[in-house]
Write an enzyme that holds these catalytic residues in place. Sequence first.
Site, PDB file in Angstrom:
ATOM      1  N   ARG A 101      13.253 -21.212 -39.018  1.00  0.00           N
ATOM      2  CA  ARG A 101      11.869 -22.958 -38.771  1.00  0.00           C
ATOM      3  C   ARG A 101      12.780 -24.513 -38.132  1.00  0.00           C
ATOM      4  NH1 ARG A 101       5.629 -24.069 -39.482  1.00  0.00           N
ATOM      5  NH2 ARG A 101       5.907 -22.792 -38.660  1.00  0.00           N
ATOM      6  N   HIS A 128       7.379 -20.682 -30.293  1.00  0.00           N
ATOM      7  CA  HIS A 128       6.696 -20.192 -31.428  1.00  0.00           C
ATOM      8  C   HIS A 128       6.240 -18.870 -31.133  1.00  0.00           C
ATOM      9  CE1 HIS A 128       5.519 -20.252 -35.849  1.00  0.00           C
ATOM     10  NE2 HIS A 128       4.652 -20.868 -35.892  1.00  0.00           N
ATOM     11  N   GLN A 131       3.882 -16.683 -33.933  1.00  0.00           N
ATOM     12  CA  GLN A 131       2.289 -17.137 -33.416  1.00  0.00           C
ATOM     13  C   GLN A 131       1.587 -16.604 -31.906  1.00  0.00           C
ATOM     14  OE1 GLN A 131       0.750 -19.316 -36.165  1.00  0.00           O
ATOM     15  NE2 GLN A 131      -0.674 -18.522 -35.142  1.00  0.00           N
ATOM     16  N   ASP A 218      -3.714 -26.496 -28.956  1.00  0.00           N
ATOM     17  CA  ASP A 218      -2.703 -26.885 -30.496  1.00  0.00           C
ATOM     18  C   ASP A 218      -2.708 -28.485 -30.597  1.00  0.00           C
ATOM     19  OD1 ASP A 218      -0.808 -26.909 -32.233  1.00  0.00           O
ATOM     20  OD2 ASP A 218       1.262 -26.820 -30.608  1.00  0.00           O
ATOM     21  N   CYS A 258      -3.602 -22.225 -33.319  1.00  0.00           N
ATOM     22  CA  CYS A 258      -2.371 -21.242 -34.421  1.00  0.00           C
ATOM     23  C   CYS A 258      -2.613 -22.301 -36.111  1.00  0.00           C
ATOM     24  CB  CYS A 258      -0.282 -22.090 -33.825  1.00  0.00           C
ATOM     25  SG  CYS A 258      -0.372 -23.881 -33.336  1.00  0.00           S
ATOM     26  N   ARG A 286      -1.149 -13.232 -38.416  1.00  0.00           N
ATOM     27  CA  ARG A 286       0.571 -13.549 -38.356  1.00  0.00           C
ATOM     28  C   ARG A 286       1.631 -12.493 -39.803  1.00  0.00           C
ATOM     29  NH1 ARG A 286       2.051 -18.506 -37.787  1.00  0.00           N
ATOM     30  NH2 ARG A 286       4.678 -17.562 -37.993  1.00  0.00           N
TER      31      ARG A 286
HETATM   32  N1   CP Z   1       0.565 -21.479 -37.275  1.00  0.00           N
HETATM   33  C1   CP Z   1       2.140 -21.682 -38.119  1.00  0.00           C
HETATM   34  O1   CP Z   1       3.057 -21.591 -38.151  1.00  0.00           O
HETATM   35  O2   CP Z   1       1.298 -22.545 -39.229  1.00  0.00           O
HETATM   36  P1   CP Z   1       2.776 -23.475 -40.532  1.00  0.00           P
HETATM   37  O3   CP Z   1       3.733 -24.566 -39.586  1.00  0.00           O
HETATM   38  O4   CP Z   1       1.607 -23.836 -40.990  1.00  0.00           O
HETATM   39  O5   CP Z   1       3.510 -22.266 -40.701  1.00  0.00           O
HETATM   40  N1  NVA Z   2       3.526 -27.638 -31.958  1.00  0.00           N
HETATM   41  C1  NVA Z   2       3.533 -27.589 -33.480  1.00  0.00           C
HETATM   42  C2  NVA Z   2       2.962 -25.591 -34.078  1.00  0.00           C
HETATM   43  C3  NVA Z   2       2.755 -25.923 -35.945  1.00  0.00           C
HETATM   44  C4  NVA Z   2       2.781 -24.358 -35.617  1.00  0.00           C
HETATM   45  C5  NVA Z   2       3.915 -27.236 -34.342  1.00  0.00           C
HETATM   46  O1  NVA Z   2       5.840 -27.819 -33.605  1.00  0.00           O
HETATM   47  O2  NVA Z   2       4.327 -28.243 -35.173  1.00  0.00           O
END
Ligand code: CP
Ligand code: NVA
Length: 299
Positions: A101, A128, A131, A218, A258, A286
């Site tokens: 990530r 993502h 997700q 989101d 998400c 997930r």
């Molecule tokens: N939805 C998601 O990816 O959550 P986290 O940022 O907690 O991993």
């Molecule tokens: N769009 C959000 C998703 C978090 C899971 C971010 O990138 O922070």
Amino acid sequence: MAKRDFLSISDLTRDEVVRLFDLAVRMKRRAYRETPLSGKTLAMIFAKSSTRTRVSFEVGAYQLGGQALFLSSRDIQIGRGEPIPDTARVLSRYVDGIMIRTFDHHEVEELARHATIPVINGLTDLSHPCQVLADLFTVREALGGWEGKRIAWVGDGNNMANSWLEAAEVLGFELRLACPEGFEPSREKFERACKKARVLVTEVPEEAVEGAHVVNTDVWASMGQEAEAEARRNAFKGYTVDADLMKLADPGAIFLHCLPAHRGEEVTDDVIDGRQSRVWDEAENRLHVQKALLATLMG
Ligand code: CP
Ligand code: NVA
């Protein structure tokens, strides 16, 4: 056999998505008892915070008989400038898969190019996919499938919105995205999706949600955009998913997010806690979907 990565939904075919979900269903029902990750390790590199991604991958790897290593990019040498190709080569000698990530999507592509083991995108600024796979699984579970369904996205044209565009391209459902001017999703992903599915981008949330079977949103400021939070709160006025907006959707519509959510901004409490919300199933899924992914790529 060549190693396979999972960097975007478009890395999968429709049939592969269905096969993955059938396996995830068996895992969710506890009808799957195999341990394909026995003796194997998943390295998890995080340059951003995480609750769901970290915990679901770590627990998932354990349940499949393997283990996961949490590597904060602040603590490993990547954070001090060790090149990504070198990191990829070294990790490939120790572990059997990498989940990463980070901010820049190109870093994930570079890691995948130089690693000899599968690389999984655990979120970048661009997309993502893990997700959205879990979201699609949740849609199939709640509504029986995505065929003939209208899926609405309300809010930022961010990493999540981009992965929904990729999903529309692979699976062909109707996708309507309502984003304020200047916050649209990737033009390239939009154009690719338009070739395979009915896709609409509008500035009007009501137009996206009208008759939708899934309503999705989101946060307005994603990780890394904290300094823009105030400006974004102004830009996204009128994009809150509230009970009035949900009334325009199909009566059987479900609400997805998400998480983490900023309650009172992109969604009201009564919607996220309401009868149409599937956000906790979505979070749980997930685990099951990523286990199916790990078994497929690393098993
Ligand atoms: N939805 C998601 O990816 O959550 P986290 O940022 O907690 O991993
Ligand atoms: N769009 C959000 C998703 C978090 C899971 C971010 O990138 O922070």
